[in-house]
Design an enzyme around this catalytic site. Sequence first.
Site, short mmCIF file in Angstrom:
data_model
loop_
_atom_site.label_atom_id
_atom_site.label_comp_id
_atom_site.label_asym_id
_atom_site.label_seq_id
_atom_site.Cartn_x
_atom_site.Cartn_y
_atom_site.Cartn_z
N ASP A 137 21.15 14.53 3.60
CA ASP A 137 21.31 14.86 5.01
C ASP A 137 21.36 13.59 5.85
OD1 ASP A 137 21.57 16.42 7.26
OD2 ASP A 137 19.78 17.61 6.90
N ASP A 186 25.27 23.97 10.36
CA ASP A 186 23.94 24.56 10.45
C ASP A 186 23.99 25.97 11.03
OD1 ASP A 186 22.66 22.37 9.39
OD2 ASP A 186 22.10 21.51 11.32
#
Length: 753
Positions: free
Chosen positions: A492, A562
């Site tokens: 990430d 997301d």
Amino acid sequence: MNLNGTTINRLLFRAEKVYRKEEPSLKTGIHKHPTFDTWFLVTQRSTYVIGATADGYLVNLHWGNRLERLDDLNATMQDVFFSQNPPPTYATEELPVFGGLRFRDNVLKAELPDGTRELNLLFAGNANITEGYILDVDLRDGYRTELLVTLHYELDIENDIIRRSYTIRNGLDKRINLSKAFSAAWHLPTALGSDEKREILTLAGEWAAEAMVESTELRPGVTHVVQSQRGFPSHVSYPYFAIRQVPSDVNPSTEVYFGAIGWSGSWEITAHTSLFGTTRVVGGMHHQDFGWTLEPNESFTTPIFVAGFTSEGMPGARKLLPRHVRKYQQKNLETQKDSNVFHPVLYNSWEAVTFNVTAEKQLELAEIAAPLGIELFVIDDGWFGDRNNDSAGLGDWYVNEEKFPNGLKPVADRVHELGMKFGLWFESEGVNPNSDLYREHPDWVFYYEGIPRYEARSQLVLNLALPEVREYVYDRMATLIAENDIDYIKWDMNRPWGEVTMHDYDRNPREAWVLSIREGFYYIVDKLKAEFPKLWIESCASGGGRMDIGVVEKTDQVWTSDNTRPDARIMIQYGASLFLPPRVMYGWVTNSPWDEGIHIPLSFRFHVSFQGGLGIGSNIHEYTEDELEESAGWIELYKKIRPVIQNGDLDWLVQPSRMSELVAVSQTTSHDQSEAVVLGYRFNSPFSTPLNWIRLRNLDKSARYSVKVWTSSPHDVDEEYEMSGALLMHKGILLTSLNNAQFKSAVVWLKRN
């Protein structure tokens, strides 16, 4: 016999056909013209031609439908229209540089030792063809022959795509400084007239709204710019373009020129159309604050910029570019070489526990996940350092002993015993000021002396250009992977870059923008893949912030957003599918905050996540027995159809719309046309209108197909029948179960009999 003129002409024509030696058709690959300095780059359905003029300018002569002969295309400079447009300005140069009488977008800008800030690159008389599909062409500065630039061309013949980059070598005895180093310039054929219209398609977005397709008419005198200045590709735009012909009464063409940059840092693409109908597209690493110093005998190579041509409209472009990306992913990654090894169904525990990660909670979730058919179990953020929220602990890649008293190994072992792979989350480029790492090494981040350090998301960015930083990150990741038998990592990255520079560096401090990617991020990923060839890596940056084609050639999959709300995710996947293969785009079934207050059936959530790689992110600890049974059923069905979904060509029969949000239909078809999966979605039906017939594509028209349809339950086939490929394509199918419905969906599986 009385012979009139017509008869004589017929006999002469016949004799010519008999005695003239027919030239062979032009084969795929790269060919040099026998007389001119002209090269034909031939793919299955297109040809790209370049040639050197008598003065040495290397120009594009053709890009479009495939040519059949080595035609006599000799490069010349076009006539001067008037004094304001000298020939170099409108020349279709393959590498237009800053210098001379060039007043359009350029690709390369350099400052030479004597202070000169321009180049004049001309064909150096040398070009090499390797293995029939790679071409290297040398250019030298007309006044400083020691400065050499080699243009690189590589053909993906089957997918009608050209990969381009170049290498600049400093043969001078002093350093030179580069302030711009785009990868390529692409020239479209001149428009036929003022009424001919072209549109440029780009991908815009924001966090949680990635890859929104935008279409803008190309207008003379207007420069279209898409870019990211954030240190990574970012959510606001993507390094992709497509330019398509707008059909008209006199030109019904469906030609499309398309391309993407393989670079995981800041980037830029510009497209400009002149009043004369010429269009030039240039792009590469963003020039803002870019700098690179070449010492004597040093060289610099740009990232790749791939582009292709199709006469089959946007569906053709959507097929070719993802196929190309998949081809090179398989070429580079051991984990991707076998197309019969499919991306696993994963479970990520983030929504179930957030930062409240403990060994006990992970084991409880693993015991529930395994019977569902989950193949990969992933622990997300919160397992390391003093990490109880996002303001502390980032950078301290040591297992939290309070949360995991015996370390991660017992959890990993149990996950493996349950028949699943084990995965772990990292954010290796970030650090919290509230961390042991930062307290020990405050100089490891990007910063300027005497200026407060700008925090975002309570964190700073590590300077991976520093050898000691990247070795620390690599060592901690490799150690954890080896000690805990980790099969998968989620990489990430959650904030844009700022204060990017180098300290105590005797070269150009602006090199940090490139070094942090090439010598940092890419270096660590490549080294992990080399040491752990079976390791799977997912690229994530607050969702879809880093899903460029360059990263896909180094990692296995990407997290596209997301935002897991299903109707939003369909639009995100629609845009991303223009350049990403279906299998690399992961979607999760969740009950996230994005859709609070809206009832979206579990079946709809699964069917949206069927678009590529399937994952579950819900708190399955709270699932009812019925929901667990339904989930297991959908996972079982997905595994049956995923060979088509993950290896096939994704097309959209009805595109999702941000305006109506009524219906979307996709079709993924195996390359041999033996199977297809159609996914239909009805978001809303405010006017109670029935769906029209949906005509399928890319099937074998002479074959018969068995058709099965599922809607609300994976255990019940709603419809089952046979139809010919011709009827399926020319009349279509009716998804009557989606009439008068809200958040209703269907899975259609077709198999050739």
